[in-house]
Design a protein around this motif. Sequence first.
Motif, PDB file in Angstrom:
ATOM      1  N   LEU A 165      14.855  -6.361   1.043  1.00 18.43           N
ATOM      2  CA  LEU A 165      15.163  -5.085   0.345  1.00 18.43           C
ATOM      3  C   LEU A 165      14.618  -4.041   1.399  1.00 18.43           C
ATOM      4  CD1 LEU A 165      14.136  -5.724  -3.410  1.00 18.43           C
ATOM      5  CD2 LEU A 165      16.348  -5.822  -2.155  1.00 18.43           C
ATOM      6  N   GLY A 166      15.352  -2.830   1.393  1.00 16.54           N
ATOM      7  CA  GLY A 166      14.814  -1.870   1.926  1.00 16.54           C
ATOM      8  C   GLY A 166      13.787  -0.929   1.502  1.00 16.54           C
ATOM      9  N   ALA A 167      13.464   0.030   2.113  1.00 15.49           N
ATOM     10  CA  ALA A 167      11.867   0.793   1.636  1.00 15.49           C
ATOM     11  C   ALA A 167      12.449   1.243   0.355  1.00 15.49           C
ATOM     12  CB  ALA A 167      11.651   1.958   2.577  1.00 15.49           C
ATOM     13  N   SER A 168      13.594   2.225   0.191  1.00 12.58           N
ATOM     14  CA  SER A 168      13.963   2.688  -1.134  1.00 12.58           C
ATOM     15  C   SER A 168      14.024   1.724  -2.309  1.00 12.58           C
ATOM     16  CB  SER A 168      14.957   3.700  -1.186  1.00 12.58           C
ATOM     17  OG  SER A 168      16.212   3.045  -0.549  1.00 12.58           O
ATOM     18  N   ALA A 169      14.786   0.779  -1.978  1.00 13.46           N
ATOM     19  CA  ALA A 169      14.907  -0.340  -3.033  1.00 13.46           C
ATOM     20  C   ALA A 169      13.673  -0.983  -3.508  1.00 13.46           C
ATOM     21  CB  ALA A 169      15.712  -1.432  -2.486  1.00 13.46           C
ATOM     22  N   ILE A 170      12.580  -1.352  -2.604  1.00 12.16           N
ATOM     23  CA  ILE A 170      11.381  -1.755  -2.805  1.00 12.16           C
ATOM     24  C   ILE A 170      10.739  -0.683  -3.601  1.00 12.16           C
ATOM     25  CG2 ILE A 170       9.978  -1.374  -0.989  1.00 12.16           C
ATOM     26  CD1 ILE A 170      10.308  -4.625  -2.872  1.00 12.16           C
ATOM     27  N   THR A 171      10.727   0.619  -3.343  1.00 13.86           N
ATOM     28  CA  THR A 171       9.845   1.711  -4.281  1.00 13.86           C
ATOM     29  C   THR A 171      10.440   1.401  -5.592  1.00 13.86           C
ATOM     30  OG1 THR A 171       9.467   2.831  -2.147  1.00 13.86           O
ATOM     31  CG2 THR A 171       9.369   4.117  -4.536  1.00 13.86           C
ATOM     32  N   ALA A 172      11.636   1.477  -5.802  1.00  8.98           N
ATOM     33  CA  ALA A 172      12.223   1.535  -7.151  1.00  8.98           C
ATOM     34  C   ALA A 172      11.978   0.060  -7.913  1.00  8.98           C
ATOM     35  CB  ALA A 172      13.983   1.804  -7.240  1.00  8.98           C
ATOM     36  N   LEU A 173      12.026  -0.785  -7.180  1.00  4.32           N
ATOM     37  CA  LEU A 173      11.699  -2.147  -7.870  1.00  4.32           C
ATOM     38  C   LEU A 173      10.175  -1.850  -8.202  1.00  4.32           C
ATOM     39  CD1 LEU A 173      12.588  -5.735  -6.896  1.00  4.32           C
ATOM     40  CD2 LEU A 173      10.324  -5.006  -7.071  1.00  4.32           C
ATOM     41  N   VAL A 174       9.105  -1.681  -7.482  1.00  8.39           N
ATOM     42  CA  VAL A 174       7.780  -1.804  -7.804  1.00  8.39           C
ATOM     43  C   VAL A 174       7.893  -0.479  -9.092  1.00  8.39           C
ATOM     44  CG1 VAL A 174       5.366  -0.985  -7.167  1.00  8.39           C
ATOM     45  CG2 VAL A 174       6.973  -2.237  -5.564  1.00  8.39           C
ATOM     46  N   ASP A 175       8.433   0.556  -9.125  1.00  8.94           N
ATOM     47  CA  ASP A 175       8.118   1.576 -10.020  1.00  8.94           C
ATOM     48  C   ASP A 175       8.655   0.856 -11.285  1.00  8.94           C
ATOM     49  OD1 ASP A 175       7.606   3.690  -8.249  1.00  8.94           O
ATOM     50  OD2 ASP A 175       9.590   4.502  -8.263  1.00  8.94           O
ATOM     51  N   ARG A 176       9.749   0.099 -11.582  1.00 15.13           N
ATOM     52  CA  ARG A 176      10.114  -0.637 -12.590  1.00 15.13           C
ATOM     53  C   ARG A 176       8.974  -1.523 -13.101  1.00 15.13           C
ATOM     54  NH1 ARG A 176      14.768  -0.803  -9.483  1.00 15.13           N
ATOM     55  NH2 ARG A 176      14.668  -3.136  -9.265  1.00 15.13           N
ATOM     56  N   LEU A 177       8.724  -2.098 -12.184  1.00 14.55           N
ATOM     57  CA  LEU A 177       7.395  -3.391 -12.517  1.00 14.55           C
ATOM     58  C   LEU A 177       6.259  -2.651 -13.159  1.00 14.55           C
ATOM     59  CD1 LEU A 177       8.021  -5.981  -9.810  1.00 14.55           C
ATOM     60  CD2 LEU A 177       8.437  -6.112 -12.314  1.00 14.55           C
ATOM     61  N   GLU A 178       5.996  -1.527 -12.630  1.00 14.20           N
ATOM     62  CA  GLU A 178       4.874  -0.732 -12.839  1.00 14.20           C
ATOM     63  C   GLU A 178       4.941  -0.165 -14.260  1.00 14.20           C
ATOM     64  OE1 GLU A 178       1.627   1.733 -10.210  1.00 14.20           O
ATOM     65  OE2 GLU A 178       3.591   2.548 -10.275  1.00 14.20           O
ATOM     66  N   ARG A 179       6.180   0.514 -14.396  1.00 14.98           N
ATOM     67  CA  ARG A 179       6.213   0.904 -15.759  1.00 14.98           C
ATOM     68  C   ARG A 179       6.476  -0.055 -17.050  1.00 14.98           C
ATOM     69  NH1 ARG A 179      10.090   3.983 -13.095  1.00 14.98           N
ATOM     70  NH2 ARG A 179      12.001   2.413 -13.566  1.00 14.98           N
ATOM     71  N   ALA A 180       6.824  -1.441 -16.606  1.00 11.93           N
ATOM     72  CA  ALA A 180       6.800  -2.312 -17.350  1.00 11.93           C
ATOM     73  C   ALA A 180       5.436  -3.089 -17.582  1.00 11.93           C
ATOM     74  CB  ALA A 180       7.616  -3.366 -17.018  1.00 11.93           C
ATOM     75  N   GLY A 181       4.417  -2.465 -16.606  1.00 15.02           N
ATOM     76  CA  GLY A 181       2.998  -2.754 -17.001  1.00 15.02           C
ATOM     77  C   GLY A 181       2.745  -4.327 -16.262  1.00 15.02           C
ATOM     78  N   TYR A 182       3.661  -4.880 -15.577  1.00 21.49           N
ATOM     79  CA  TYR A 182       3.252  -5.886 -14.661  1.00 21.49           C
ATOM     80  C   TYR A 182       2.521  -5.620 -13.440  1.00 21.49           C
ATOM     81  CZ  TYR A 182       6.682  -8.188 -17.849  1.00 21.49           C
ATOM     82  OH  TYR A 182       7.457  -8.423 -19.115  1.00 21.49           O
ATOM     83  N   VAL A 183       2.777  -4.714 -12.848  1.00 23.72           N
ATOM     84  CA  VAL A 183       1.968  -4.431 -11.433  1.00 23.72           C
ATOM     85  C   VAL A 183       1.428  -3.126 -11.632  1.00 23.72           C
ATOM     86  CG1 VAL A 183       3.546  -5.937  -9.954  1.00 23.72           C
ATOM     87  CG2 VAL A 183       3.809  -3.534 -10.148  1.00 23.72           C
ATOM     88  N   ARG A 184       0.650  -2.788 -10.607  1.00 23.76           N
ATOM     89  CA  ARG A 184       0.043  -1.736 -10.093  1.00 23.76           C
ATOM     90  C   ARG A 184      -0.117  -1.536  -9.018  1.00 23.76           C
ATOM     91  NH1 ARG A 184      -5.920  -1.978 -10.113  1.00 23.76           N
ATOM     92  NH2 ARG A 184      -6.437  -3.920 -10.401  1.00 23.76           N
ATOM     93  N   ARG A 185      -0.313  -0.227  -8.541  1.00 28.08           N
ATOM     94  CA  ARG A 185      -0.470   0.253  -7.018  1.00 28.08           C
ATOM     95  C   ARG A 185      -1.969   0.366  -6.788  1.00 28.08           C
ATOM     96  NH1 ARG A 185       4.731   2.665  -8.004  1.00 28.08           N
ATOM     97  NH2 ARG A 185       6.072   2.261  -6.269  1.00 28.08           N
TER      98      ARG A 185
END
Length: 147
Positions: free
Chosen positions: A55-75
């Motif tokens: 994935l590209g940078a913008s797609a991975i940012t959106a993916l991490v945002d979704r996983l973070e909102r769902a509570g599965y990951v954090r930065r």
Amino acid sequence: MNGDELGRELSTAVVLFHEAVARRLGLSAVDHKALGFVTGNGPLPAGALAAELGLGASAITALVDRLERAGYVRRVPDPGDRRRVLVSAVTGSTPDLGGIFADLGREMGAFMTKYDERELAAILDYVTNTIAVLKAQTARLASPDGP
């Protein structure tokens, strides 16, 4: 059924299985695979996750945002480089998919018992080479120089 048809059918079945697992979690298949990668290999930079998933940078940012909102990951801050953050699985938040994958493993194991050692070696060779081809094709398609 020829090799092309079999390959397409196998690929479709695998994708649809993982899409069904992901839907159980309220995720997409790629979000689910990303979560599995972070859980097994993290914490890691978003760029490493992007490279693994093609994935590209913008797609991975959106993916991490979704996983973070769902509570599965954090930065989290990278202890080795203050300018960068790492994607880390949130302890205790990873969904328990043991039952789903235990059922899959049990069914796969049950039908594998009908093969002898030589046949199992051929199956292992096929699956190993299939994985290598899929990874190479994914990298080729994800490359800016790809088709």
